[in-house]
Design an enzyme around this catalytic site. Structure first.
Site, mmCIF file in Angstrom:
data_model
loop_
_atom_site.group_PDB
_atom_site.id
_atom_site.type_symbol
_atom_site.label_atom_id
_atom_site.label_comp_id
_atom_site.label_asym_id
_atom_site.label_seq_id
_atom_site.Cartn_x
_atom_site.Cartn_y
_atom_site.Cartn_z
ATOM 1 C CG MET A 1 -1.896 -1.189 1.168
ATOM 2 S SD MET A 1 -3.344 -0.964 2.196
ATOM 3 C CE MET A 1 -2.583 -0.823 3.790
ATOM 4 N N GLY A 2 2.144 1.080 -0.391
ATOM 5 C CA GLY A 2 3.052 2.223 -0.455
ATOM 6 C C GLY A 2 3.692 2.497 0.895
ATOM 7 C CG HIS B 1 6.935 -2.514 1.997
ATOM 8 N ND1 HIS B 1 6.881 -1.394 2.778
ATOM 9 C CD2 HIS B 1 5.700 -3.060 2.024
ATOM 10 C CE1 HIS B 1 5.664 -1.243 3.262
ATOM 11 N NE2 HIS B 1 4.920 -2.246 2.828
ATOM 12 C CD GLN C 1 -6.094 -3.392 2.730
ATOM 13 O OE1 GLN C 1 -5.971 -3.847 1.591
ATOM 14 N NE2 GLN C 1 -5.165 -3.592 3.655
ATOM 15 C CG ASP D 1 0.488 -7.410 7.822
ATOM 16 O OD1 ASP D 1 -0.208 -6.731 8.577
ATOM 17 O OD2 ASP D 1 1.445 -6.951 7.175
ATOM 18 N NE ARG E 1 -2.239 1.383 10.146
ATOM 19 C CZ ARG E 1 -2.626 0.422 9.295
ATOM 20 N NH1 ARG E 1 -1.944 -0.689 9.199
ATOM 21 N NH2 ARG E 1 -3.698 0.591 8.544
HETATM 22 O O1 PAF Z 1 -0.258 -5.783 3.627
HETATM 23 C C1 PAF Z 1 -0.635 -4.839 2.893
HETATM 24 O O2 PAF Z 1 0.073 -3.852 2.675
HETATM 25 C C2 PAF Z 1 -2.023 -4.905 2.260
HETATM 26 O O3 PAF Z 1 -2.943 -5.485 3.117
HETATM 27 C C3 PAF Z 1 -2.027 -5.587 0.888
HETATM 28 C C4 PAF Z 1 -1.637 -7.045 0.980
HETATM 29 C C5 PAF Z 1 -1.065 -4.870 -0.049
HETATM 30 C C6 PAF Z 1 -3.434 -5.512 0.272
HETATM 31 O O4 PAF Z 1 -3.858 -4.210 0.114
#
Ligand code: PAF
Length: 282
Positions: A30-31, A37, A61, A151, A188
């Site tokens: 989500m950037g 990441h 979401q 997650d 966050r």
């Molecule tokens: O983990 C995330 O950043 C989001 O939940 C995902 C998997 C990109 C879906 O929007």
């Protein structure tokens, strides 16, 4: 590296690679990219011929009172980082591109598991995640997709979805990346004040203490949970949940553990910031 904004153009771009049987890796994000990441991108670049990083702040979401509006957005910096790690494409569609008819009425759900743990406090969250992830799988036709283990419930549900719906894609889990202090990396974390950041270390410390207690023979679920709870509370955190779950089924463990592989899942607030973390303890 190229930034692509439309589904049609991404499909056109990826088609020749598919015809040549090249392996396409997808890193959904989500950037607000950070080294967590980065670890996913590096894995994809190492494993696949072509890596696509999607940057899409998925509105469906987020709940009404959640942080969609203040979620950090910085596409240029994200694209630079992705490029420096060897990604080939950033797919950054708008909400209108992904949901041209507004909120979708066809959604992907896991009725049994979406209401547990994070899902109990974020109604609709996992429906939103599974729906956008399936769209990204279908749009890219990727061979592999990479998700972080921070997650934990999310990656479990995505694996289950891929299996249940026969998505022709391999799901790869990548271990949690932590700051030197032990804090799990998250977009966050930027919301935390210095004081809250220091206090939030209580989560990881509690998880490590519980893991240690397990290694020393503690098998009572209530005791393991208490160790984590105490560590968070004594650091001024507000606990949402601490649960010991079976790795195979994601169901809650109770009583005394036997030989099953388990993970302790945590969600807690420090100030207004909600953090999640987990540890696999055997
Ligand atoms: O983990 C995330 O950043 C989001 O939940 C995902 C998997 C990109 C879906 O929007």
């Amino acid at each position: 590296m190229q930034i692509i904004k439309t589904i049609e153009s991404l499909r056109k771009t990826l088609k020749p690679y598919k015809l040549q049987d090249k392996t396409i890796g997808l890193v959904p994000t989500m950037g607000a990219l950070h080294s967590g990441h980065g670890a996913l991108i590096k894995e994809s670049v190492k494993d696949c011929d072509i890596t696509v990083v999607s940057v899409f702040l998925n509105p469906i979401q987020f709940g009404k009172n959640e942080d969609l509006d203040k979620y950090p957005a910085r596409l240029e910096a994200d694209a630079k980082l992705a490029e420096s790690l060897g990604a080939d494409y950033v797919f950054a569609p708008s909400a209108a591109e992904m949901y041209p008819d507004g909120d979708p009425t066809t959604m992907v759900r896991n009725e049994g598991l979406e209401g547990l743990y994070c899902g109990a406090y974020r109604p609709g969250h996992f429906r939103g995640v599974l729906t956008v992830v399936s769209k990204l799988f279908i749009i890219t036709g990727a061979n592999r997709a990479y998700f972080g283990e921070k997650d934990y419930q999310q990656v479990f549900l995505i694996e289950k979805m891929a299996k249940d719906l026969n998505f022709d894609i391999e799901i790869h889990r990548v271990p949690i990346v932590r700051e030197e202090s032990g804090l799990a990396l998250s977009s966050r974390n930027e919301y935390l004040s210095d004081e809250e950041k220091k206090n939030s270390l209580g989560i990881h410390e509690g998880l490590l203490k519980a893991k240690n207690a397990y290694s020393n023979g503690e098998r009572r679920v209530s005791e393991l949970r208490d160790i984590v709870l105490k560590s968070i509370l004594s650091n001024h955190g507000m606990v949402q949940y601490v649960e010991v779950v079976c790795q195979e089924t994601l169901q809650k463990c109770t009583g005394c553990l036997k030989d099953e592989k388990v993970t302790i899942l945590v969600a807690a607030f420090f100030g207004k910031t909600r953090l999640i973390d987990n540890v696999q303890i055997n």
